[in-house]
Design an enzyme around this catalytic site. Structure first.
Site, PDB file in Angstrom:
ATOM      1  N   GLY A 165       7.827  -9.283 -10.139  1.00 19.85           N
ATOM      2  CA  GLY A 165       7.956  -8.341  -9.027  1.00 19.85           C
ATOM      3  C   GLY A 165       6.832  -7.352  -8.831  1.00 19.85           C
ATOM      4  O   GLY A 165       6.561  -6.935  -7.708  1.00 19.85           O
ATOM      5  N   ASP A 169       8.148  -2.901 -10.493  1.00 22.05           N
ATOM      6  CA  ASP A 169       8.396  -2.855  -9.050  1.00 22.05           C
ATOM      7  C   ASP A 169       9.549  -1.913  -8.721  1.00 22.05           C
ATOM      8  O   ASP A 169       9.453  -1.076  -7.843  1.00 22.05           O
ATOM      9  CB  ASP A 169       8.677  -4.265  -8.495  1.00 22.05           C
ATOM     10  CG  ASP A 169       9.778  -5.014  -9.255  1.00 22.05           C
ATOM     11  OD1 ASP A 169      10.259  -4.505 -10.291  1.00 22.05           O
ATOM     12  OD2 ASP A 169      10.156  -6.107  -8.814  1.00 22.05           O
ATOM     13  N   ASP A 216      16.356  -0.157 -11.374  1.00 19.37           N
ATOM     14  CA  ASP A 216      17.688  -0.273 -10.782  1.00 19.37           C
ATOM     15  C   ASP A 216      18.716   0.205 -11.810  1.00 19.37           C
ATOM     16  O   ASP A 216      18.866   1.402 -12.030  1.00 19.37           O
ATOM     17  CB  ASP A 216      17.870  -1.742 -10.368  1.00 19.37           C
ATOM     18  CG  ASP A 216      19.132  -2.014  -9.582  1.00 19.37           C
ATOM     19  OD1 ASP A 216      19.544  -1.155  -8.806  1.00 19.37           O
ATOM     20  OD2 ASP A 216      19.713  -3.109  -9.746  1.00 19.37           O
ATOM     21  N   ASP A 232      11.505  -9.849  -4.661  1.00 25.08           N
ATOM     22  CA  ASP A 232      12.064 -11.097  -4.139  1.00 25.08           C
ATOM     23  C   ASP A 232      13.579 -11.054  -3.997  1.00 25.08           C
ATOM     24  O   ASP A 232      14.266 -10.211  -4.575  1.00 25.08           O
ATOM     25  CB  ASP A 232      11.750 -12.239  -5.107  1.00 25.08           C
ATOM     26  CG  ASP A 232      12.614 -12.165  -6.378  1.00 25.08           C
ATOM     27  OD1 ASP A 232      12.619 -11.102  -7.028  1.00 25.08           O
ATOM     28  OD2 ASP A 232      13.306 -13.157  -6.690  1.00 25.08           O
ATOM     29  N   ARG A 272       8.474 -12.354  -1.385  1.00 29.54           N
ATOM     30  CA  ARG A 272       7.480 -11.559  -2.119  1.00 29.54           C
ATOM     31  C   ARG A 272       6.227 -11.324  -1.289  1.00 29.54           C
ATOM     32  O   ARG A 272       5.502 -10.364  -1.507  1.00 29.54           O
ATOM     33  CB  ARG A 272       7.069 -12.277  -3.410  1.00 29.54           C
ATOM     34  CG  ARG A 272       8.190 -12.440  -4.431  1.00 29.54           C
ATOM     35  CD  ARG A 272       7.602 -12.849  -5.770  1.00 29.54           C
ATOM     36  NE  ARG A 272       8.577 -13.386  -6.698  1.00 29.54           N
ATOM     37  CZ  ARG A 272       9.312 -12.658  -7.543  1.00 29.54           C
ATOM     38  NH1 ARG A 272       9.193 -11.351  -7.544  1.00 29.54           N
ATOM     39  NH2 ARG A 272      10.163 -13.234  -8.370  1.00 29.54           N
TER      40      ARG A 272
HETATM   41  P1  IMP Z   1      17.423  -3.377 -13.749  1.00 32.36           P
HETATM   42  O1  IMP Z   1      17.335  -4.032 -15.076  1.00 32.36           O
HETATM   43  O2  IMP Z   1      18.817  -3.440 -13.188  1.00 32.36           O
HETATM   44  O3  IMP Z   1      16.854  -1.970 -13.702  1.00 32.36           O
HETATM   45  O4  IMP Z   1      16.636  -4.273 -12.744  1.00 32.36           O
HETATM   46  C1  IMP Z   1      15.300  -4.260 -12.615  1.00 32.36           C
HETATM   47  C2  IMP Z   1      14.828  -5.538 -11.975  1.00 32.36           C
HETATM   48  O5  IMP Z   1      15.788  -6.040 -11.048  1.00 32.36           O
HETATM   49  C3  IMP Z   1      13.603  -5.292 -11.156  1.00 32.36           C
HETATM   50  O6  IMP Z   1      12.455  -5.464 -11.926  1.00 32.36           O
HETATM   51  C4  IMP Z   1      13.712  -6.334 -10.059  1.00 32.36           C
HETATM   52  O7  IMP Z   1      13.157  -7.530 -10.471  1.00 32.36           O
HETATM   53  C5  IMP Z   1      15.191  -6.520  -9.867  1.00 32.36           C
HETATM   54  N1  IMP Z   1      15.731  -5.759  -8.715  1.00 32.36           N
HETATM   55  C6  IMP Z   1      16.557  -4.690  -8.751  1.00 32.36           C
HETATM   56  N2  IMP Z   1      16.854  -4.242  -7.522  1.00 32.36           N
HETATM   57  C7  IMP Z   1      16.180  -5.055  -6.678  1.00 32.36           C
HETATM   58  C8  IMP Z   1      16.060  -5.084  -5.243  1.00 32.36           C
HETATM   59  O8  IMP Z   1      16.611  -4.283  -4.470  1.00 32.36           O
HETATM   60  N3  IMP Z   1      15.271  -6.088  -4.760  1.00 32.36           N
HETATM   61  C9  IMP Z   1      14.629  -6.998  -5.550  1.00 32.36           C
HETATM   62  N4  IMP Z   1      14.710  -6.983  -6.876  1.00 32.36           N
HETATM   63  C10 IMP Z   1      15.475  -6.022  -7.434  1.00 32.36           C
HETATM   64 MG    MG Z   2      11.073  -7.102 -11.749  1.00 35.47          MG
END
Ligand code: IMP
Ligand code: MG
Length: 181
Positions: A44, A100, A103, A159, A165
């Protein structure tokens, strides 16, 4: 056409360029006299990373790591897998992890712990986007491009199911694309 799946543009190419330049200036100031190693978390962050390093004027090096935690859904599975590890040692280096989007915090809390155990001189986190409402694991952010609401966004490297992307802007994906409504 990819465009038809976008509900609304959140950040235009111009806005992204402006914000990326501001972050690069901040990094230039904070790392004066040092030579940071920027670690891009694939896939990402590849677009953000490419734009960011070209705005940084300090000497710096780059490395890449690939992790997966999502599969093809829109929420984190909670399981983080190292798909590709760094090519170089980071011991004694000033590391900046470039992501990127932050979340739930699952991916980064795992990754930062893993990298800290390798004894870098310092480690900071730079994320283009942050969805603070979604956080379930606390993660300290040093550089953040934009805070965004809880919506699934794509483009500028991000993505859905490996697509979108290549959009030059960041937009909210229409929920019907992922069966949301
Ligand atoms: P986390 O582990 O939940 O913090 O997720 C992080 C990863 O989830 C990021 O590096 C992205 O690859 C993916 N991600 C989270 N939210 C989004 C979004 O809104 N669009 C695309 N990818 C996302
Ligand atoms: Mg990512």
């Amino acid at each position: 056409m990819l465009e038809q799946d976008i509900e609304r543009v959140l950040f235009s190419e111009e806005q992204l360029k402006q914000r990326v330049a501001e972050i690069a200036q901040q990094i230039d100031r904070d790392y004066e006299g040092k030579e940071p190693l920027l670690v891009s978390v694939l896939r990402g962050s590849f677009v953000f990373m490419a734009d960011l390093v070209r705005q940084i004027t300090l000497p710096c090096t780059v490395d890449f790591m690939a992790v997966s935690s999502y599969g093809s859904g829109t929420t984190s599975s909670g399981q983080v897998k190292i798909v590709k590890d760094l090519s170089e040692q980071i011991e004694g280096k000033d590391v900046i992890v470039v992501e990127d989007i932050l979340d739930s915090g699952n991916t980064l809390s795992y990754l930062l712990k893993l990298l800290e155990a390798r004894h870098p001189a310092s480690i900071r986190l730079c994320t283009l986007l942050d969805k603070p409402e979604r956080r379930t694991k606390p993660v300290h952010v040093d550089y953040s491009g934009f805070s965004i609401p809880d919506a699934f966004v794509v483009g500028y490297g991000l993505d859905y199911d490996e697509k979108y992307r290549n959009l030059p802007y960041i937009g909210i994906l229409k929920p019907r694309v992922y069966g949301g409504e």
